[in-house]
Design an enzyme around this catalytic site. Sequence first.
Site, PDB file in Angstrom:
ATOM      1  N   ASN A  50       0.772  -1.278  -0.085  1.00 53.12           N
ATOM      2  CA  ASN A  50       0.017  -0.050  -0.112  1.00 53.12           C
ATOM      3  C   ASN A  50       0.891   1.147   0.031  1.00 53.12           C
ATOM      4  O   ASN A  50       2.180   1.091   0.133  1.00 53.12           O
ATOM      5  CB  ASN A  50      -1.021  -0.020   1.274  1.00 53.12           C
ATOM      6  CG  ASN A  50      -0.343   0.173   2.553  1.00 53.12           C
ATOM      7  OD1 ASN A  50       0.340   0.986   2.860  1.00 53.12           O
ATOM      8  ND2 ASN A  50      -0.327  -1.088   3.298  1.00 53.12           N
ATOM      9  N   ASP A  84      -4.692  -6.176   5.108  1.00 55.16           N
ATOM     10  CA  ASP A  84      -5.670  -6.907   5.790  1.00 55.16           C
ATOM     11  C   ASP A  84      -5.831  -8.465   4.995  1.00 55.16           C
ATOM     12  O   ASP A  84      -5.910  -9.320   5.706  1.00 55.16           O
ATOM     13  CB  ASP A  84      -7.201  -6.301   5.328  1.00 55.16           C
ATOM     14  CG  ASP A  84      -7.358  -5.067   6.139  1.00 55.16           C
ATOM     15  OD1 ASP A  84      -6.976  -5.029   7.396  1.00 55.16           O
ATOM     16  OD2 ASP A  84      -7.848  -4.177   5.522  1.00 55.16           O
ATOM     17  N   LYS A 131       8.817 -17.159 -10.231  1.00 52.88           N
ATOM     18  CA  LYS A 131       8.175 -16.249 -10.649  1.00 52.88           C
ATOM     19  C   LYS A 131       6.790 -16.582 -11.299  1.00 52.88           C
ATOM     20  O   LYS A 131       7.054 -17.460 -12.186  1.00 52.88           O
ATOM     21  CB  LYS A 131       9.121 -15.345 -11.417  1.00 52.88           C
ATOM     22  CG  LYS A 131       8.447 -13.977 -12.249  1.00 52.88           C
ATOM     23  CD  LYS A 131       9.410 -13.436 -13.180  1.00 52.88           C
ATOM     24  CE  LYS A 131       8.647 -12.174 -13.598  1.00 52.88           C
ATOM     25  NZ  LYS A 131       9.416 -11.551 -14.828  1.00 52.88           N
ATOM     26  N   PRO A 143      -3.940 -11.320  10.671  1.00 51.10           N
ATOM     27  CA  PRO A 143      -4.474 -11.209  11.972  1.00 51.10           C
ATOM     28  C   PRO A 143      -4.258  -9.721  12.266  1.00 51.10           C
ATOM     29  O   PRO A 143      -3.580  -9.215  11.717  1.00 51.10           O
ATOM     30  CB  PRO A 143      -3.346 -12.098  12.923  1.00 51.10           C
ATOM     31  CG  PRO A 143      -1.925 -11.820  11.879  1.00 51.10           C
ATOM     32  CD  PRO A 143      -2.512 -11.911  10.641  1.00 51.10           C
ATOM     33  N   ILE A 148      -3.667  -6.796  14.710  1.00 58.67           N
ATOM     34  CA  ILE A 148      -2.532  -6.472  15.650  1.00 58.67           C
ATOM     35  C   ILE A 148      -3.369  -6.014  16.896  1.00 58.67           C
ATOM     36  O   ILE A 148      -3.239  -6.450  18.014  1.00 58.67           O
ATOM     37  CB  ILE A 148      -1.584  -5.568  15.154  1.00 58.67           C
ATOM     38  CG1 ILE A 148      -0.900  -6.450  14.011  1.00 58.67           C
ATOM     39  CG2 ILE A 148      -0.501  -5.248  16.194  1.00 58.67           C
ATOM     40  CD1 ILE A 148       0.235  -5.452  13.324  1.00 58.67           C
ATOM     41  N   PHE A 159      -5.097   4.029  14.214  1.00 65.30           N
ATOM     42  CA  PHE A 159      -5.413   4.890  13.116  1.00 65.30           C
ATOM     43  C   PHE A 159      -6.496   4.459  12.276  1.00 65.30           C
ATOM     44  O   PHE A 159      -6.627   3.471  12.319  1.00 65.30           O
ATOM     45  CB  PHE A 159      -3.998   5.336  12.382  1.00 65.30           C
ATOM     46  CG  PHE A 159      -3.398   6.533  12.874  1.00 65.30           C
ATOM     47  CD1 PHE A 159      -2.582   6.104  14.149  1.00 65.30           C
ATOM     48  CD2 PHE A 159      -2.982   7.327  12.100  1.00 65.30           C
ATOM     49  CE1 PHE A 159      -1.660   7.146  14.671  1.00 65.30           C
ATOM     50  CE2 PHE A 159      -2.241   8.898  12.779  1.00 65.30           C
ATOM     51  CZ  PHE A 159      -1.562   8.275  13.929  1.00 65.30           C
ATOM     52  N   LYS A 169     -14.321   1.164  14.467  1.00 62.45           N
ATOM     53  CA  LYS A 169     -13.088   0.640  14.703  1.00 62.45           C
ATOM     54  C   LYS A 169     -12.526   0.927  16.239  1.00 62.45           C
ATOM     55  O   LYS A 169     -12.047   0.165  16.904  1.00 62.45           O
ATOM     56  CB  LYS A 169     -11.703   1.179  13.923  1.00 62.45           C
ATOM     57  CG  LYS A 169     -11.939   0.606  12.118  1.00 62.45           C
ATOM     58  CD  LYS A 169     -10.905   1.214  11.485  1.00 62.45           C
ATOM     59  CE  LYS A 169     -11.273   0.764  10.053  1.00 62.45           C
ATOM     60  NZ  LYS A 169     -10.318   1.494   9.069  1.00 62.45           N
TER      61      LYS A 169
HETATM   62  O1  PMT Z   1       2.749   6.351   6.367  1.00 58.76           O
HETATM   63  P1  PMT Z   1       2.244   7.661   5.618  1.00 58.76           P
HETATM   64  O2  PMT Z   1       2.509   7.764   4.114  1.00 58.76           O
HETATM   65  O3  PMT Z   1       2.858   8.860   6.392  1.00 58.76           O
HETATM   66  O4  PMT Z   1       0.524   7.823   5.777  1.00 58.76           O
HETATM   67  C1  PMT Z   1       0.038   7.822   6.913  1.00 58.76           C
HETATM   68  C2  PMT Z   1      -1.034   6.768   7.239  1.00 58.76           C
HETATM   69  C3  PMT Z   1      -2.194   7.395   6.385  1.00 58.76           C
HETATM   70  C4  PMT Z   1      -0.782   5.382   6.766  1.00 58.76           C
HETATM   71  C5  PMT Z   1      -1.329   6.709   8.707  1.00 58.76           C
HETATM   72  O5  PMT Z   1      -1.841   8.078   9.053  1.00 58.76           O
HETATM   73  C6  PMT Z   1      -2.896   5.999   9.030  1.00 58.76           C
HETATM   74  O6  PMT Z   1      -3.751   6.494   8.915  1.00 58.76           O
HETATM   75  N1  PMT Z   1      -2.592   4.677   9.401  1.00 58.76           N
HETATM   76  C7  PMT Z   1      -3.571   3.345   9.209  1.00 58.76           C
HETATM   77  C8  PMT Z   1      -3.743   3.212   8.099  1.00 58.76           C
HETATM   78  C9  PMT Z   1      -5.153   2.238   7.865  1.00 58.76           C
HETATM   79  O7  PMT Z   1      -5.647   2.333   6.747  1.00 58.76           O
HETATM   80  O8  PMT Z   1      -5.638   1.587   8.815  1.00 58.76           O
HETATM   81  P2  PMT Z   1      -6.841   0.681   8.803  1.00 58.76           P
HETATM   82  O9  PMT Z   1      -8.063   1.303   8.716  1.00 58.76           O
HETATM   83  O10 PMT Z   1      -6.493  -0.540   7.719  1.00 58.76           O
HETATM   84  O11 PMT Z   1      -6.554   0.094  10.381  1.00 58.76           O
HETATM   85  C10 PMT Z   1      -6.890   0.734  11.319  1.00 58.76           C
HETATM   86  C11 PMT Z   1      -6.214   0.445  12.454  1.00 58.76           C
HETATM   87  O12 PMT Z   1      -5.818  -0.876  12.813  1.00 58.76           O
HETATM   88  C12 PMT Z   1      -4.802   1.021  12.352  1.00 58.76           C
HETATM   89  O13 PMT Z   1      -4.242   1.304  13.573  1.00 58.76           O
HETATM   90  C13 PMT Z   1      -3.931  -0.179  11.946  1.00 58.76           C
HETATM   91  O14 PMT Z   1      -2.349  -0.124  12.191  1.00 58.76           O
HETATM   92  C14 PMT Z   1      -4.591  -1.390  12.749  1.00 58.76           C
HETATM   93  N2  PMT Z   1      -4.599  -2.620  11.999  1.00 58.76           N
HETATM   94  C15 PMT Z   1      -4.919  -2.901  10.872  1.00 58.76           C
HETATM   95  C16 PMT Z   1      -4.935  -4.023  10.481  1.00 58.76           C
HETATM   96  C17 PMT Z   1      -4.454  -5.216  10.977  1.00 58.76           C
HETATM   97  N3  PMT Z   1      -4.254  -6.554  10.583  1.00 58.76           N
HETATM   98  N4  PMT Z   1      -3.912  -4.971  12.342  1.00 58.76           N
HETATM   99  C18 PMT Z   1      -3.749  -3.665  12.592  1.00 58.76           C
HETATM  100  O15 PMT Z   1      -3.598  -3.533  13.959  1.00 58.76           O
END
Ligand code: PMT
Length: 400
Positions: A209, A278, A288, A305, A307, A323, A337
């Site tokens: 991503n 995800d 390849k 999973p 986190i 985030f 979330k």
């Molecule tokens: O890295 P940059 O270019 O500076 O950009 C910053 C950012 C946009 C990546 C950052 O500000 C941000 O928003 N990060 C979270 C990105 C995101 O899409 O998160 P999510 O909606 O997929 O997940 C929500 C939360 O669950 C996040 O805190 C993520 O770390 C956490 N998560 C998600 C999937 C997973 N398998 N385990 C997790 O813990």
Amino acid sequence: MSLAQRRILLGVSGGIAAYKSCELVRRLRDLDAEVRVVMTEGATHFVSPTTFQALSGQAVRVSLWDAQAEAAMGHIELARWAERILVAPASADLLARLAHGMADDLLTTLCLASAAPLYLAPAMNQQMWAHPAVQANIATLRQHGAQLLGPAVGDQACGDVGSGRMLEPHELRDALVASFGDRSLAGLKVLVSAGPTYEDIDPVRFIGNRSSGRMGFAVAEAAAQAGAEVTLVAGPVSLATPAGVAQRVDVRSAAQMHAAVLAAAQADIYIGAAAVGDYRPLEVSAQKLKKHDGGELTLRLGENPDILASLSAQTAHPFLVGFAAETHDVASYAQGKLRHKGLDMIAANQVGGGLGFEAADNALTLYWADGAVELPRTSKAELARRLIAHVAERYRATRG
Ligand code: PMT
């Protein structure tokens, strides 16, 4: 930011990075700091004392044997005057002399004679920095309470690439500002995840991503500036470890990030700024994958999973900050979330319009169970400092 009435003694030792320290004096003076410069004899071969005198507005001292200044015990007066001593650049020779308690010139004498916190910004060739003698001196200096700022990784004046570059003037200025200011996370351990994850398809392709890691790295730096002991778990990014971060763990996939975060979860606060994939391909081809004309390629994906959810399922877990990066319905997705993942706080950002992924700026809305606050568009560094101030406040309110 202001450093009004703050007294900073800048030590400059002999290295080409001394030219950057001229800019540092300007940046400190911009914030109204009082700056006095002490140079080693070696430093004067790179930059003239007159340059620093013009920039700081103060006489520059080089020699311990300045009869006029020392008539009034000038070195003791300077040592008492300083609220912070920053040596930038700190050469391998200066670090060695300081580590061994030598006082064979004015700068080393001042460092011994002063009770002010000592900050060192090393600058040298990467081979020198890696040398066991230099690393042993660094370990000794840390034991003695000196704080290391950098070095950074990157291109060097000698043509090498590696660790040993002096931090940029604005980074050193920010570290000094932070040293006077917000210590709201002092004594706490903070774990931060940053950057993307890559899920391999075959030896040459992956699903990733757009995360650059900039937001998460800024958060790690702001937490360190606020006094926390910071561990940074970083996905595949090309960013130098921020100043003050105690430990960095580099990972590639979501599964590796999950394992690294859980292994370091004995923290008080976890901030998940990483954009964790995800899904991952269920089969990773050892070879390849070849193109078949006109054919379709179907990848079977399995869920990674979560986190944050894994951490929140633990009975004793850190204060959890997630985030959420969304293109639409930001508030409702983020609040969902917050609840579903069992978080203490979530930082929501809108993707697009020059914000969020990859960009230098961002804007956040923070949500917690019974409150919210908008942090308007600004640099990721400034935003991270504001986020950390709110995290510290909520942490104290709920776990105090
Ligand atoms: O890295 P940059 O270019 O500076 O950009 C910053 C950012 C946009 C990546 C950052 O500000 C941000 O928003 N990060 C979270 C990105 C995101 O899409 O998160 P999510 O909606 O997929 O997940 C929500 C939360 O669950 C996040 O805190 C993520 O770390 C956490 N998560 C998600 C999937 C997973 N398998 N385990 C997790 O813990």
